[in-house]
Design a protein around this motif. Structure first.
Motif, PDB file in Angstrom:
ATOM      1  N   VAL A 108       0.839  -1.200   0.000  1.00 44.68           N
ATOM      2  CA  VAL A 108       0.000   0.000   0.000  1.00 44.68           C
ATOM      3  C   VAL A 108       0.880   1.257   0.000  1.00 44.68           C
ATOM      4  O   VAL A 108       0.465   2.324  -0.437  1.00 44.68           O
ATOM      5  CB  VAL A 108      -0.963  -0.012   1.211  1.00 44.68           C
ATOM      6  CG1 VAL A 108      -0.255   0.312   2.509  1.00 44.68           C
ATOM      7  CG2 VAL A 108      -2.131   0.925   1.000  1.00 44.68           C
ATOM      8  N   ALA A 109       2.142   1.131   0.461  1.00 42.48           N
ATOM      9  CA  ALA A 109       3.055   2.283   0.519  1.00 42.48           C
ATOM     10  C   ALA A 109       4.084   2.275  -0.603  1.00 42.48           C
ATOM     11  O   ALA A 109       4.972   3.117  -0.626  1.00 42.48           O
ATOM     12  CB  ALA A 109       3.792   2.290   1.864  1.00 42.48           C
ATOM     13  N   SER A 110       3.964   1.336  -1.553  1.00 46.66           N
ATOM     14  CA  SER A 110       5.060   1.173  -2.513  1.00 46.66           C
ATOM     15  C   SER A 110       4.982   2.091  -3.719  1.00 46.66           C
ATOM     16  O   SER A 110       5.974   2.271  -4.412  1.00 46.66           O
ATOM     17  CB  SER A 110       5.128  -0.282  -2.996  1.00 46.66           C
ATOM     18  OG  SER A 110       4.034  -0.586  -3.841  1.00 46.66           O
ATOM     19  N   ARG A 111       3.794   2.674  -3.989  1.00 48.62           N
ATOM     20  CA  ARG A 111       3.690   3.474  -5.211  1.00 48.62           C
ATOM     21  C   ARG A 111       3.066   4.835  -4.968  1.00 48.62           C
ATOM     22  O   ARG A 111       2.140   4.982  -4.194  1.00 48.62           O
ATOM     23  CB  ARG A 111       2.874   2.726  -6.263  1.00 48.62           C
ATOM     24  CG  ARG A 111       3.723   1.688  -6.957  1.00 48.62           C
ATOM     25  CD  ARG A 111       2.959   0.954  -8.007  1.00 48.62           C
ATOM     26  NE  ARG A 111       2.601   1.760  -9.141  1.00 48.62           N
ATOM     27  CZ  ARG A 111       2.177   1.270 -10.283  1.00 48.62           C
ATOM     28  NH1 ARG A 111       2.084  -0.017 -10.438  1.00 48.62           N
ATOM     29  NH2 ARG A 111       1.846   2.052 -11.269  1.00 48.62           N
ATOM     30  N   GLY A 112       3.640   5.809  -5.648  1.00 51.07           N
ATOM     31  CA  GLY A 112       3.032   7.130  -5.687  1.00 51.07           C
ATOM     32  C   GLY A 112       3.349   8.015  -4.499  1.00 51.07           C
ATOM     33  O   GLY A 112       3.414   9.223  -4.638  1.00 51.07           O
ATOM     34  N   LEU A 113       3.548   7.431  -3.318  1.00 50.63           N
ATOM     35  CA  LEU A 113       3.731   8.257  -2.130  1.00 50.63           C
ATOM     36  C   LEU A 113       5.095   8.941  -2.152  1.00 50.63           C
ATOM     37  O   LEU A 113       6.118   8.300  -2.348  1.00 50.63           O
ATOM     38  CB  LEU A 113       3.603   7.409  -0.860  1.00 50.63           C
ATOM     39  CG  LEU A 113       2.244   6.750  -0.652  1.00 50.63           C
ATOM     40  CD1 LEU A 113       2.220   6.040   0.684  1.00 50.63           C
ATOM     41  CD2 LEU A 113       1.114   7.759  -0.735  1.00 50.63           C
ATOM     42  N   ASP A 114       5.095  10.241  -1.938  1.00 53.42           N
ATOM     43  CA  ASP A 114       6.326  11.022  -1.956  1.00 53.42           C
ATOM     44  C   ASP A 114       6.769  11.275  -0.524  1.00 53.42           C
ATOM     45  O   ASP A 114       6.280  12.171   0.137  1.00 53.42           O
ATOM     46  CB  ASP A 114       6.098  12.345  -2.702  1.00 53.42           C
ATOM     47  CG  ASP A 114       7.392  13.119  -2.860  1.00 53.42           C
ATOM     48  OD1 ASP A 114       8.467  12.501  -2.726  1.00 53.42           O
ATOM     49  OD2 ASP A 114       7.329  14.336  -3.103  1.00 53.42           O
ATOM     50  N   ILE A 115       7.675  10.441  -0.045  1.00 49.82           N
ATOM     51  CA  ILE A 115       8.231  10.600   1.296  1.00 49.82           C
ATOM     52  C   ILE A 115       9.633  11.162   1.106  1.00 49.82           C
ATOM     53  O   ILE A 115      10.505  10.488   0.558  1.00 49.82           O
ATOM     54  CB  ILE A 115       8.252   9.251   2.044  1.00 49.82           C
ATOM     55  CG1 ILE A 115       6.825   8.679   2.115  1.00 49.82           C
ATOM     56  CG2 ILE A 115       8.832   9.413   3.437  1.00 49.82           C
ATOM     57  CD1 ILE A 115       6.750   7.247   2.562  1.00 49.82           C
ATOM     58  N   PRO A 116       9.876  12.425   1.489  1.00 50.90           N
ATOM     59  CA  PRO A 116      11.071  13.143   1.059  1.00 50.90           C
ATOM     60  C   PRO A 116      12.390  12.439   1.334  1.00 50.90           C
ATOM     61  O   PRO A 116      13.263  12.403   0.486  1.00 50.90           O
ATOM     62  CB  PRO A 116      10.983  14.465   1.840  1.00 50.90           C
ATOM     63  CG  PRO A 116       9.549  14.634   2.153  1.00 50.90           C
ATOM     64  CD  PRO A 116       9.000  13.263   2.320  1.00 50.90           C
ATOM     65  N   SER A 117      12.568  11.878   2.522  1.00 47.57           N
ATOM     66  CA  SER A 117      13.880  11.338   2.845  1.00 47.57           C
ATOM     67  C   SER A 117      13.776   9.936   3.425  1.00 47.57           C
ATOM     68  O   SER A 117      13.447   9.749   4.593  1.00 47.57           O
ATOM     69  CB  SER A 117      14.586  12.268   3.849  1.00 47.57           C
ATOM     70  OG  SER A 117      15.863  11.764   4.150  1.00 47.57           O
ATOM     71  N   VAL A 118      14.018   8.943   2.583  1.00 49.29           N
ATOM     72  CA  VAL A 118      14.092   7.553   3.025  1.00 49.29           C
ATOM     73  C   VAL A 118      15.493   7.063   2.695  1.00 49.29           C
ATOM     74  O   VAL A 118      15.895   7.053   1.527  1.00 49.29           O
ATOM     75  CB  VAL A 118      13.034   6.670   2.324  1.00 49.29           C
ATOM     76  CG1 VAL A 118      13.177   5.217   2.764  1.00 49.29           C
ATOM     77  CG2 VAL A 118      11.630   7.183   2.602  1.00 49.29           C
ATOM     78  N   ASP A 119      16.261   6.677   3.728  1.00 49.54           N
ATOM     79  CA  ASP A 119      17.647   6.263   3.486  1.00 49.54           C
ATOM     80  C   ASP A 119      17.720   4.851   2.930  1.00 49.54           C
ATOM     81  O   ASP A 119      18.516   4.573   2.027  1.00 49.54           O
ATOM     82  CB  ASP A 119      18.456   6.334   4.792  1.00 49.54           C
ATOM     83  CG  ASP A 119      18.469   7.741   5.377  1.00 49.54           C
ATOM     84  OD1 ASP A 119      18.653   8.682   4.590  1.00 49.54           O
ATOM     85  OD2 ASP A 119      18.273   7.889   6.599  1.00 49.54           O
ATOM     86  N   ILE A 120      16.890   3.948   3.483  1.00 49.25           N
ATOM     87  CA  ILE A 120      17.035   2.521   3.151  1.00 49.25           C
ATOM     88  C   ILE A 120      15.667   1.863   3.013  1.00 49.25           C
ATOM     89  O   ILE A 120      14.761   2.111   3.814  1.00 49.25           O
ATOM     90  CB  ILE A 120      17.853   1.788   4.239  1.00 49.25           C
ATOM     91  CG1 ILE A 120      19.300   2.322   4.235  1.00 49.25           C
ATOM     92  CG2 ILE A 120      17.863   0.280   4.028  1.00 49.25           C
ATOM     93  CD1 ILE A 120      20.091   1.992   5.448  1.00 49.25           C
ATOM     94  N   VAL A 121      15.528   1.026   1.994  1.00 47.58           N
ATOM     95  CA  VAL A 121      14.356   0.157   1.834  1.00 47.58           C
ATOM     96  C   VAL A 121      14.821  -1.272   2.062  1.00 47.58           C
ATOM     97  O   VAL A 121      15.799  -1.724   1.467  1.00 47.58           O
ATOM     98  CB  VAL A 121      13.739   0.299   0.427  1.00 47.58           C
ATOM     99  CG1 VAL A 121      12.751  -0.833   0.166  1.00 47.58           C
ATOM    100  CG2 VAL A 121      13.044   1.643   0.278  1.00 47.58           C
ATOM    101  N   ILE A 122      14.114  -1.984   2.962  1.00 45.18           N
ATOM    102  CA  ILE A 122      14.399  -3.403   3.197  1.00 45.18           C
ATOM    103  C   ILE A 122      13.207  -4.217   2.724  1.00 45.18           C
ATOM    104  O   ILE A 122      12.071  -3.967   3.134  1.00 45.18           O
ATOM    105  CB  ILE A 122      14.660  -3.684   4.698  1.00 45.18           C
ATOM    106  CG1 ILE A 122      15.918  -2.942   5.165  1.00 45.18           C
ATOM    107  CG2 ILE A 122      14.813  -5.185   4.936  1.00 45.18           C
ATOM    108  CD1 ILE A 122      16.197  -3.078   6.667  1.00 45.18           C
ATOM    109  N   ASN A 123      13.458  -5.172   1.839  1.00 45.79           N
ATOM    110  CA  ASN A 123      12.410  -6.101   1.399  1.00 45.79           C
ATOM    111  C   ASN A 123      12.464  -7.335   2.295  1.00 45.79           C
ATOM    112  O   ASN A 123      13.310  -8.209   2.112  1.00 45.79           O
ATOM    113  CB  ASN A 123      12.632  -6.503  -0.064  1.00 45.79           C
ATOM    114  CG  ASN A 123      12.338  -5.378  -1.028  1.00 45.79           C
ATOM    115  OD1 ASN A 123      11.239  -4.837  -1.034  1.00 45.79           O
ATOM    116  ND2 ASN A 123      13.314  -5.011  -1.834  1.00 45.79           N
TER     117      ASN A 123
END
Length: 449
Positions: free
Chosen positions: A312-327
Motif C-alpha cells: 500500500v506504501a510502494s507506489r506514488g507516495l512522496d516521502i522526502p527522505s528515506v535512506d534505506i528500503v528493506i524487502n
C-alpha cells in the motif's frame, strides 16, 4: 482508431514560465521550491494547455501530479465554477497526497478539494460533496458508491478526468467500477491517463476513455535509478526475523521502510521492533484510515524512523527522505520491487535497498536482476552478532504473537458489541471493495493488502 500522437521533444532549456503558466501558479511553484519542470511536465503541460487528451507514461517520482494538476488549475482560473475535475487514484494515501498538491499549487486561487475514499465516514463525505468542491480526488469504489447512493451528487458537468497510476488501478481489478464511472460523465471532457507501464489493460482503457490523445513517454525502460545501491542478504528461512533485527540494529541511525507481503507480517514485525526499542510503526490496509494517515505523517516528519508496510506504501507516495528500503519478502512481480525501492534515492539523492533472500527465493531474485539489468551486491553480515541477537529475537516474536492474539480477541468482542461493531465491519468492507476483492474471501486471504 488512430494511434496516439507521439510528443515531440526539444533540447532548449525550459522553465515553468516558458510553458505558458499563469502568474498565480508560478508564484505557488516558487513557494514550493519547484525550480524547473521535470521531463514529464515539460512534455505534457503544453499539450494539456492546448486542450489535448494526454497519455503519460512515467515512473513514480517523476513529477506527474503537477503535470496534470497545473493545466487543470490554469483552466479552472479561466472558468471558476462548480465541480471541475475528478482524479481517480488506486490507494487512499495517494488520493490524500494528490489533494494536498492541488491545494498547495492552487493556494492563490482558493481551490477547494474533496477526498472521497473508503474507510471514512460516508455521511461526512456527502456533506463535503454538497459544498461543490472544484476538485474531487477519489478511489473508484467509494466514488461509485456516492454516484449510486448520494442524493444530488453527479459528475454531469465534469470538465476533466484524470486516471492516475492506471496500471495499478487495473491490477487491483477496478476496471468494472471505472467502466461504470465512464458511463455517467460527459463525453465532452479532457482526459489524462498516467501510468508507469503500458499494459494491454491500460491500452484498452485508453481506447475507452481518451479522444485523439498525445502520448508522452519519458522512460520507456522499466528500471531503477543510478543513485540506488542494491544489495541482497542471504539467510535461512527460519532466521529471517533475527536477520531483520540485526539489520535494524546495524542501520539504526537511518530512516527505513521495511516492506512485507502480508498485513500480518507488517503488524507482527512492527511489534517485534518496538519491543526491542526500535521506533517502528505499521502501515497496511487493515488499519483505519486515520491510523494509516497517522503512521505516514509520523514517518514523514521523522517522529518515527522505521515504517513497516505492505505494498500500500510502494507506489506514488512522496516521502522526502528515506535512506534505506528493506524487502523482508521478495515481491512476486519485478515491477513491484522497482516501485518499492523507488521510495529511496529520489530526486537525485542516494539510497540503499536490501532484499532478504532465503533458500526459497533464489529464482525470484534472479528474475528481478534480469529485469533491472544489474546484479545486486551481497550485504556482509556478522554471524557472531546475529547469534547473540537470536534469544532476544525469539522472545520479541513471542511477545508479538501474544499481542496480536489479544488484538484479535478484542476485535471479536467489539464485533459482537452491537452498533459499533457493525460500523467497523462496514469500513472493513470498504477496504475489500477498494481492493477489488469479494468481502466473503477476506478471512481466508487475510495476508492480502
Amino acid at each position: 482508431m488512430p494511434l496516439p500522437e507521439e510528443a515531440s521533444t526539444s533540447t532548449d532549456p525550459v522553465s515553468f514560465s516558458s510553458l505558458g503558466l499563469i502568474k498565480p501558479l508560478l508564484e505557488a511553484l516558487e513557494q514550493l521550491k519547484f525550480t524547473e519542470p521535470t521531463e514529464i511536465q515539460q512534455q505534457s503541460i503544453p499539450y494539456a494547455l492546448e486542450g489535448r487528451d494526454i497519455i503519460g507514461v512515467a515512473s513514480t517520482g517523476s513529477g506527474k501530479t503537477a503535470a496534470f494538476a497545473l493545466p487543470i488549475l490554469q483552466k479552472l482560473w479561466d472558468e471558476p465554477k462548480g465541480l471541475f475535475a475528478c482524479v481517480l487514484a488506486p490507494t487512499r494515501e495517494l488520493a490524500y497526497q494528490i489533494s494536498q498538491q492541488f491545494e498547495a499549487l492552487g493556494s492563490a486561487m482558493g481551490v477547494r478539494c474533496a477526498v472521497i475514499v473508503g474507510g471514512m465516514e460516508i455521511t461526512a463525505q456527502a456533506v463535503a460533496l454538497a459544498k461543490k468542491p472544484h476538485i474531487i480526488v477519489a478511489t473508484p469504489g467509494r466514488l461509485n458508491d456516492h454516484l449510486e447512493n448520494t442524493k444530488g451528487f453527479s459528475l454531469r458537468n465534469l470538465k476533466y478526468l484524470v486516471l492516475d497510476e492506471a496500471d495499478r488501478l487495473l491490477d487491483m481489478d477496478f476496471g468494472p467500477v471505472i467502466d461504470k464511472i465512464l458511463k455517467v460523465i460527459p463525453k465532452e471532457r479532457s482526459t489524462y491517463l498516467f501510468s508507469a507501464t503500458m499494459t494491454t489493460k491500460v491500452a484498452k482503457l485508453q481506447r475507452a476513455s481518451l479522444s485523439n490523445p498525445v502520448r508522452v513517454e519519458v522512460s520507456s525502460k522499466y528500471q531503477t535509478v543510478s543513485t540506488l545501491l542494491q544489495y541482497y542478504c542471504l539467510m535461512p528461512q527460519k532466521e529471517k526475523d533475527t536477520y531483520l533485527i540485526y539489520l535494524a540494529n546495524t542501520l539504526a541511525q537511518n530512516s527505513i521502510i521495511i516492506f512485507t507481503r502480508t498485513v500480518h507480517d507488517a503488524a507482527r514485525l512492527s511489534i517485534i521492533l518496538r519491543t526491542l526499542g526500535f521506533p517502528a510503526i505499521p502501515l497496511h490496509g487493515q488499519l483505519s484510515q486515520s491510523q494509516r494517515l497517522g503512521s505516514l505523517n509520523k514517518f514523514k516528519s521523522g517522529g518515527q524512523r522505521v515504517l513497516v508496510a505492505t505494498d500500500v506504501a510502494s507506489r506514488g507516495l512522496d516521502i522526502p527522505s528515506v535512506d534505506i528500503v528493506i524487502n523482508f519478502d521478495i515481491p512476486t512481480h519485478s515491477k513491484d520491487y522497482i516501485h518499492r525501492v523507488g521510495r529511496t534515492a529520489r530526486a537525485g539523492r542516494a539510497g540503499k535497498s536490501i532484499t532478504l533472500v532465503t533458500q526459497y527465493d533464489v529464482e525470484l531474485i534472479q528474475r528481478i536482476e534480469k529485469v533491472i539489468g544489474k546484479k545486486m551486491e551481497l550485504w556482509e553480515t556478522d554471524k557472531e552478532e546475529i547469534a547473540s541477537l537470536r534469544e532476544r529475537a525469539n522472545e520479541a516474536c513471542r511477545v508479538a504473537a501474544n499481542e496480536l492474539k489479544e488484538q484479535q480477541n478484542s476485535g471479536k468482542k467489539r464485533k459482537r458489541g452491537g452498533e459499533g461493531g457493525r460500523r467497523d465491519d462496514r469500513d472493513r468492507d470498504d477496504d475489500v471493495v477498494e481492493a477489488g476483492m469479494p468481502t466473503r474471501k477476506r478471512a481466508s486471504r487475510g495476508g492480502r493488502r
